[in-house]
Write a protein that holds these residues in place. Structure first.
Motif, mmCIF file in Angstrom:
data_model
loop_
_atom_site.group_PDB
_atom_site.id
_atom_site.type_symbol
_atom_site.label_atom_id
_atom_site.label_comp_id
_atom_site.label_asym_id
_atom_site.label_seq_id
_atom_site.Cartn_x
_atom_site.Cartn_y
_atom_site.Cartn_z
ATOM 1 N N LEU A 198 0.806 -1.216 0.000
ATOM 2 C CA LEU A 198 0.000 0.000 0.000
ATOM 3 C C LEU A 198 0.839 1.266 0.000
ATOM 4 O O LEU A 198 0.478 2.262 -0.633
ATOM 5 C CB LEU A 198 -0.949 0.016 1.205
ATOM 6 C CG LEU A 198 -2.063 -1.033 1.225
ATOM 7 C CD1 LEU A 198 -2.964 -0.810 2.430
ATOM 8 C CD2 LEU A 198 -2.873 -0.991 -0.058
ATOM 9 N N VAL A 199 1.935 1.255 0.747
ATOM 10 C CA VAL A 199 2.764 2.455 0.852
ATOM 11 C C VAL A 199 4.239 2.068 0.765
ATOM 12 O O VAL A 199 4.620 0.921 0.984
ATOM 13 C CB VAL A 199 2.515 3.210 2.179
ATOM 14 C CG1 VAL A 199 1.071 3.684 2.278
ATOM 15 C CG2 VAL A 199 2.875 2.344 3.370
ATOM 16 N N THR A 200 5.045 3.076 0.446
ATOM 17 C CA THR A 200 6.491 2.888 0.468
ATOM 18 C C THR A 200 6.975 2.912 1.911
ATOM 19 O O THR A 200 6.663 3.839 2.661
ATOM 20 C CB THR A 200 7.197 4.005 -0.318
ATOM 21 O OG1 THR A 200 6.721 4.002 -1.659
ATOM 22 C CG2 THR A 200 8.699 3.815 -0.295
ATOM 23 N N ARG A 201 7.713 1.903 2.313
ATOM 24 C CA ARG A 201 8.191 1.837 3.678
ATOM 25 C C ARG A 201 9.368 2.774 3.895
ATOM 26 O O ARG A 201 10.085 3.115 2.959
ATOM 27 C CB ARG A 201 8.585 0.390 4.045
ATOM 28 C CG ARG A 201 7.416 -0.578 3.971
ATOM 29 C CD ARG A 201 7.836 -1.988 4.352
ATOM 30 N NE ARG A 201 6.724 -2.925 4.217
ATOM 31 C CZ ARG A 201 5.789 -3.118 5.114
ATOM 32 N NH1 ARG A 201 5.843 -2.447 6.249
ATOM 33 N NH2 ARG A 201 4.811 -3.989 4.908
ATOM 34 N N TRP A 202 9.568 3.163 5.139
ATOM 35 C CA TRP A 202 10.679 4.024 5.491
ATOM 36 C C TRP A 202 11.998 3.403 5.043
ATOM 37 O O TRP A 202 12.273 2.243 5.298
ATOM 38 C CB TRP A 202 10.700 4.258 6.996
ATOM 39 C CG TRP A 202 11.837 5.127 7.457
ATOM 40 C CD1 TRP A 202 13.008 4.715 8.014
ATOM 41 C CD2 TRP A 202 11.909 6.544 7.373
ATOM 42 N NE1 TRP A 202 13.816 5.800 8.292
ATOM 43 C CE2 TRP A 202 13.157 6.947 7.908
ATOM 44 C CE3 TRP A 202 11.036 7.533 6.910
ATOM 45 C CZ2 TRP A 202 13.557 8.270 7.995
ATOM 46 C CZ3 TRP A 202 11.425 8.861 6.976
ATOM 47 C CH2 TRP A 202 12.666 9.204 7.512
#
Length: 207
Positions: A198-202
């Motif tokens: 869903l999102v780009t991780r840190w």
């Protein structure tokens, strides 16, 4: 992955603002073929009407059919229980679910669970998760927080619950409301041990 990967996830929606978080979480779980036991409070149904353009029926059986068709999910994946359906499996510690998410979670529900109330099926299911030492995630949606709210969160955290306020991050440069919703849902999925993109991780490169 844990051996609970095929076990149902209990998802409870209460009357706090934040229906898009719950709807997106439900969508992601069904897409991953995770069975879902869904509970929707009376206030949550009102919030659904206010915060989405979906005409979701209120009766459990009709809601179950409608949501399964809307998300094009196998009808066997979703079970919707009534608010006082005390014969539901999740009212007992013998049920096979290992994860429960209350999303969004009102401070009223927070208080009820913190004090061991079981006046409806949502509160009873949460109480069962705590007593059986299973995963209970509470996505609290309120601001500012009073001392009472904070003390209830602390009490529940000490009892084993995961307190996860709906606080999206911005380091990945969200471009839409949907991006902000996905950030919160992604963190919930992480704690449910459900894979996602869903999102780009840190620390990861975008894309």
């Amino acid at each position: 992955m844990s051996n609970s990967v095929d076990r149902p996830v209990i998802l409870a929606m209460t009357g706090a603002s934040g229906a898009p978080y719950a709807l997106r979480l439900l969508q992601c779980l069904l897409e991953k073929q995770r069975p879902v036991y869904l509970l929707v409070s009376k206030a949550a149904q009102m919030v659904l009407q206010m915060e989405s353009d979906l005409d979701i029926p209120g009766r459990p059986a009709e809601m179950q059919t409608w949501l399964s068709e809307y998300y094009q999910a196998d009808s066997n994946l979703l079970t919707v229980f009534g608010r006082e359906q005390w014969t539901a499996s999740i009212a007992s510690g013998s049920h096979n679910a290992r994860h429960m998410v209350i999303c969004p979670c009102t401070t009223g529900t927070l208080a009820a669970v913190a004090n061991g109330n079981s006046d409806n099926l949502i509160e009873r299911a949460a109480d069962v998760m705590l007593k059986e030492q299973r995963k209970l995630i509470m996505v609290v949606r309120e601001m500012p927080l009073s001392v009472i709210h904070l003390e209830n969160m602390l009490r529940l955290a000490r009892a084993g619950a995961t307190i996860m306020p709906a606080n999206p991050g911005f380091y990945y440069q969200p471009q839409s409301v949907e991006d902000l919703v996905d950030f919160v849902v992604a963190r919930i999925l992480d704690h449910l041990e459900v894979e996602h993109t869903l999102v780009t991780r840190w620390g990861e490169a975008p894309g």
